[in-house]
Design an enzyme around this catalytic site. Structure first.
Site, PDB file in Angstrom:
ATOM      1  N   SER A 117     -13.247  -4.119   2.601  1.00 47.83           N
ATOM      2  CA  SER A 117     -14.299  -3.472   1.799  1.00 47.83           C
ATOM      3  C   SER A 117     -15.688  -3.802   2.329  1.00 47.83           C
ATOM      4  CB  SER A 117     -14.181  -3.867   0.318  1.00 47.83           C
ATOM      5  OG  SER A 117     -12.977  -3.409  -0.234  1.00 47.83           O
ATOM      6  N   PHE A 145     -19.423   2.380  -1.915  1.00 49.76           N
ATOM      7  CA  PHE A 145     -20.720   2.367  -2.595  1.00 49.76           C
ATOM      8  C   PHE A 145     -21.867   2.226  -1.607  1.00 49.76           C
ATOM      9  CE2 PHE A 145     -24.258   0.905  -5.087  1.00 49.76           C
ATOM     10  CZ  PHE A 145     -24.095   1.525  -6.316  1.00 49.76           C
ATOM     11  N   TYR A 195       0.833  -1.204   0.000  1.00 50.65           N
ATOM     12  CA  TYR A 195       0.000   0.000   0.000  1.00 50.65           C
ATOM     13  C   TYR A 195       0.866   1.252   0.000  1.00 50.65           C
ATOM     14  CZ  TYR A 195      -3.751  -3.120   1.688  1.00 50.65           C
ATOM     15  OH  TYR A 195      -4.653  -4.128   1.850  1.00 50.65           O
TER      16      TYR A 195
END
Length: 344
Positions: free
Chosen positions: A216, A222, A59
């Site tokens: 996630s 979303f 990352y």
């Protein structure tokens, strides 16, 4: 003032805060971040009681002229750990040798020499003596998982690592790994709209005594209802049909979250997290999601989800939302074998 978040025991005796923080959100994959703002968000998370911090050697902003793991996210988190190591349960990962968000991300190593070198590099970047939870980020398919986990177990014996974890493994791989060394946690994508792990991986985790750490859990933003097509177009998500051509259709899932949220006085994100905890309880294993964010306000919102309680009717309605989902969860820049569902 430090907030209070209940602790949860994953597997192998590893106790962590009941919700974690996903460090990848502070990296370049979703756009550039001000390092000082990112550090303030990390400190706020620990202040609030979110003390299970997740990162990985891959990352961060890639260094010029290199294609390997960036390490810059670990270096950022090192600044947090410098004064608060005793407060944090730190998880990091090895295995991906390419760059997240591009085709080279699929490059993976799992040989003994690489495992050891990666651990040493992470310890150095993080400025610590021992990693609380060390994950195999992805499996090198032509190397027996027993070989990779055996090398990880050596690190535990040497005191460089406390607990072992595996990311995106199949049920068969998990059982083989657990025969070599106890596995404290399995990390894979899991949320109200990504539930493939429930078929095989979750039962195997329960069987071997591993906890589950969903990444996630808010569907890369979303499921919060706050993601816009413009934000999708500017980052990694532009490669995923679930977020592009199916964006409007998938708003039906968010609508269900909003409706249930209106009933319990919670945001869509809080309902999505509450569903995960309820689902873990119904399936018989500890679940500690690690939503990532750049916003201190979102950290607080996510932590407050621990107080949300769902009725059975609400839970059943949320369960059914998976039937409204259009598009799969696989990243299109990698092969289907990149996630466990592609190998089951």
């Amino acid at each position: 003032m430090t907030g209070t978040v209940p602790t949860v025991e994953l597997g192998d005796g590893l106790e962590v805060s009941g919700i974690g923080f996903g460090g990848m959100a502070l990296s370049h994959v979703y756009g550039r971040t001000d390092p000082q703002e990112a550090l303030r968000t990390l400190h706020h998370a620990v202040d609030r009681g979110v003390t299970f911090i997740d990162t990985a050697d891959v990352y961060g902003e890639p260094r010029e002229g290199t294609d390997g793991p960036a390490g810059t996210n670990e270096e950022l988190i090192a600044q947090l750990l410098a004064g608060r190591r005793d407060e944090v349960r730190l998880a990091t990962k090895f295995g991906i040798t390419g760059r997240i968000g591009v085709s080279s991300a699929a490059a993976v190593r799992g040989d003994r020499a690489y495992v050891r070198a990666s651990c040493e590099a992470s310890l150095r970047r993080l400025g610590i003596d021992v990693i609380d939870l060390y994950y195999m980020h992805r499996r090198r398919l032509d190397i027996p998982i027993e070989e990779t986990v055996g090398a990880m177990a050596e690190l535990v014996a040497e005191g460089k690592v406390r607990h072992l974890g595996l990311s995106e493994v199949t049920a068969t791989e998990l059982r083989a790994a657990a025969a070599v060394h106890p596995i404290a946690a399995v990390q894979s994508e899991w949320s109200i709209w990504s539930r493939d792990v429930e078929a095989h991986v979750v039962p195997a985790a329960r069987e071997v005594g591993a906890g589950f750490v969903p990444y996630s859990p808010l569907g890369r933003g979303f499921l919060t209802g706050a993601l816009s097509p413009d934000r999708v177009a500017g980052g990694m998500l532009r490669e995923q049909p679930r977020f592009t051509e199916h964006f409007d259709a998938n708003q039906q899932v968010v609508d269900v979250l909003r409706d249930v949220g209106a009933q319990v006085g919670a945001t869509p994100a809080q309902v999505a997290l509450a569903w995960l905890w309820a689902q873990g309880a119904s399936l018989g294993l500890p679940v500690v999601p690690i939503p990532g964010t750049r916003s201190a306000q979102r950290v607080t919102e996510n932590a407050d989800a621990l107080a949300v309680r769902l009725s059975q009717d609400q839970k059943s309605r949320l369960d059914a939302a998976v039937d409204l989902v259009h598009g799969g969860r696989a990243l299109t820049f990698t092969a289907k074998e990149w996630i466990s569902a592609g190998r089951e």
